[in-house]
Design a protein around this motif. Structure first.
Motif, short mmCIF file in Angstrom:
data_model
loop_
_atom_site.label_atom_id
_atom_site.label_comp_id
_atom_site.label_asym_id
_atom_site.label_seq_id
_atom_site.Cartn_x
_atom_site.Cartn_y
_atom_site.Cartn_z
N PRO A 1 33.82 -9.04 -8.99
CA PRO A 1 32.88 -9.09 -10.10
C PRO A 1 32.88 -7.79 -10.91
O PRO A 1 33.21 -6.72 -10.38
N GLU A 2 32.53 -7.88 -12.18
CA GLU A 2 32.50 -6.71 -13.04
C GLU A 2 31.48 -5.68 -12.57
O GLU A 2 31.62 -4.48 -12.84
N SER A 3 30.45 -6.15 -11.87
CA SER A 3 29.40 -5.22 -11.43
C SER A 3 29.89 -4.23 -10.39
O SER A 3 29.38 -3.11 -10.27
N LEU A 4 30.91 -4.62 -9.61
CA LEU A 4 31.35 -3.80 -8.48
C LEU A 4 32.17 -2.60 -8.97
O LEU A 4 33.22 -2.75 -9.56
N GLN A 5 31.67 -1.41 -8.68
CA GLN A 5 32.32 -0.18 -9.13
C GLN A 5 32.89 0.66 -8.01
O GLN A 5 33.79 1.47 -8.23
N PHE A 6 32.34 0.51 -6.80
CA PHE A 6 32.63 1.47 -5.73
C PHE A 6 32.80 0.73 -4.40
O PHE A 6 32.00 -0.14 -4.06
N ILE A 7 33.87 1.08 -3.67
CA ILE A 7 34.06 0.58 -2.30
C ILE A 7 34.31 1.78 -1.40
O ILE A 7 35.22 2.58 -1.65
N GLY A 8 33.50 1.91 -0.36
CA GLY A 8 33.68 2.98 0.61
C GLY A 8 33.97 2.39 1.97
O GLY A 8 33.42 1.36 2.35
N THR A 9 34.85 3.03 2.72
CA THR A 9 35.15 2.58 4.07
C THR A 9 34.77 3.66 5.07
O THR A 9 35.12 4.83 4.89
#
Length: 372
Positions: free
Chosen positions: A58-66
């Motif tokens: 989705p366009e809303s998702l900006q950041f993914i951290g693991t």
């Protein structure tokens, strides 16, 4: 206020998440959830994000951290092409991994080579974890041969051993990421060719499954080229090879980097990186861990018994072996990783001074005396 979707098994996530974040938890055992409407997603190594598993970003998702040092479960090129900022927790579990390796070495020596020197140890990969391993081994006077050509390229102060030098050691321990391609690919790094004509007292892999070719490992082991081996990671994890595991001196379910400190560190690191990305208050993310006193005064006074009281490595080994005949051993493997309480790292443990005086190894590991 940002909306964050996070793996429910990220340690202390509810206590550490920034107050300006609205948290929703998901269970990775139920698959990858729909991230629609979320600004950030926090995952662990069990969640693989790529074009096949994560097709609708989705366009809303900006950041993914693991919450892990390794990122081989994330397709960096694919995710960044969709405008995602990626963050990892590199270095968060370095001390825990080093303690696993040193504990394993001490237990191995007590069983197979009491009162003997360890010999030379080849450390493959000298990043955060490998450096921590070297530092801890130096407390024991162990000669380490450090091999990391990629680090030598980017760090002019570091000089890597040659391939021949690192292979010409008594023990090998692995601390590299799993890279499938490129000049420094590590998939099946230890293979038939490198093992041919060589002999090792011990081989340890606490990095990633697939770095060691398990078929080549078993071939050399059965031929007498390798005396013992210790594996924490597996080629087809979590569906590990029971034959390979059964022949290992120690076999554990990918928990070398598991400790209370490592898990808190990982969650704090990715939450702070997320906070920085969204301009939130990073100072609200610290979590204090108090030292833990272990009552060992009635413990039989030998080093092996004390180490297995302080570190759960042999408990994990037994639990993994109990899975050999189980039809759903992959699921049970995951449960072992998720459900056991995390150990405390040695510098956070307190025991009687008399035991520290008797066993200098405990002091070298960083265990502290009980304070009155």
């Amino acid at each position: 206020m940002i909306h964050v979707l996070a793996d429910q098994n990220l340690h202390k996530i509810e206590e550490i998440i920034p107050p300006q974040a609205k948290l929703t938890l998901y269970d990775p055992a139920e698959g990858i959830p729909n991230p629609k409407g979320f600004d950030a997603m926090l995952v662990r190594t069990v969640t693989h994000l790529n074009e096949r598993t994560f097709p609708n970003i989705p366009e809303s998702l900006q950041f993914i951290g693991t919450g892990s040092s390794g990122t081989d479960h994330l397709d960096q090129e694919y995710l960044e092409a969709h405008g995602i900022t990626l963050a990892d927790a590199k270095g968060s579990n370095a001390r825990a991994v080093a303690e696993y390796v040193m504990t394993a070495l001490l237990l191995w020596r007590a069983k197979f080579a009491p009162n003997e020197e360890f010999g030379k140890v080849g450390v493959i990969g000298v990043g955060e974890a490998g450096s921590a391993v070297v530092k801890l081994m130096q407390n024991f006077g162990i000669e380490c041969v450090e091999y990391d050509p990629p680090r030598q390229e980017r760090d002019k102060s570091f000089s890597s051993a040659t391939l021949e030098e690192v292979l010409d050691t008594d023990i090998l321990t692995f601390h590299v990421p799993l890279d499938l391609k490129g000049v420094y690919a590590t998939h099946h790094w230890l293979d038939d060719e490198k093992l041919k004509g060589r002999s090792y007292k011990l081989i340890i892999n606490a990095a990633r499954g697939g770095i060691i070719d398990e078929k080549a490992l078993m071939k050399s082991f059965k031929a007498g080229g390798i005396d013992q081996y210790i594996l924490d990671v597996w080629e087809k994890e979590p569906d590990f090879n029971t034959e390979v595991a059964s022949q290992a001196y120690i076999a554990t379910p990918h928990i070398a980097g598991y400790s209370e400190q490592a898990k808190v560190n990982a969650t704090q690191i990715i939450c702070k990186k997320m906070a920085a990305h969204f301009g939130l208050n990073e100072n609200a993310i610290d979590y204090e861990i108090h030292p833990k006193t272990e009552n060992l005064e009635y413990t039989s006074c030998d080093l092996t018994t004390i180490l297995t009281e302080l570190h759960p490595i042999m408990g994990y080994d037994k639990a993994l072996r109990d899975l050999f005949d189980q039809p759903d051993k992959g699921r049970l493997f995951r449960n072992l990783r998720n459900e056991w309480p995390y150990r405390y790292e040695y510098p956070s443990l307190r025991i009687l001074q008399t035991l520290l005086d008797e066993f200098s190894e405990l002091q070298k590991l960083g265990v502290q005396p009980v304070t009155q």
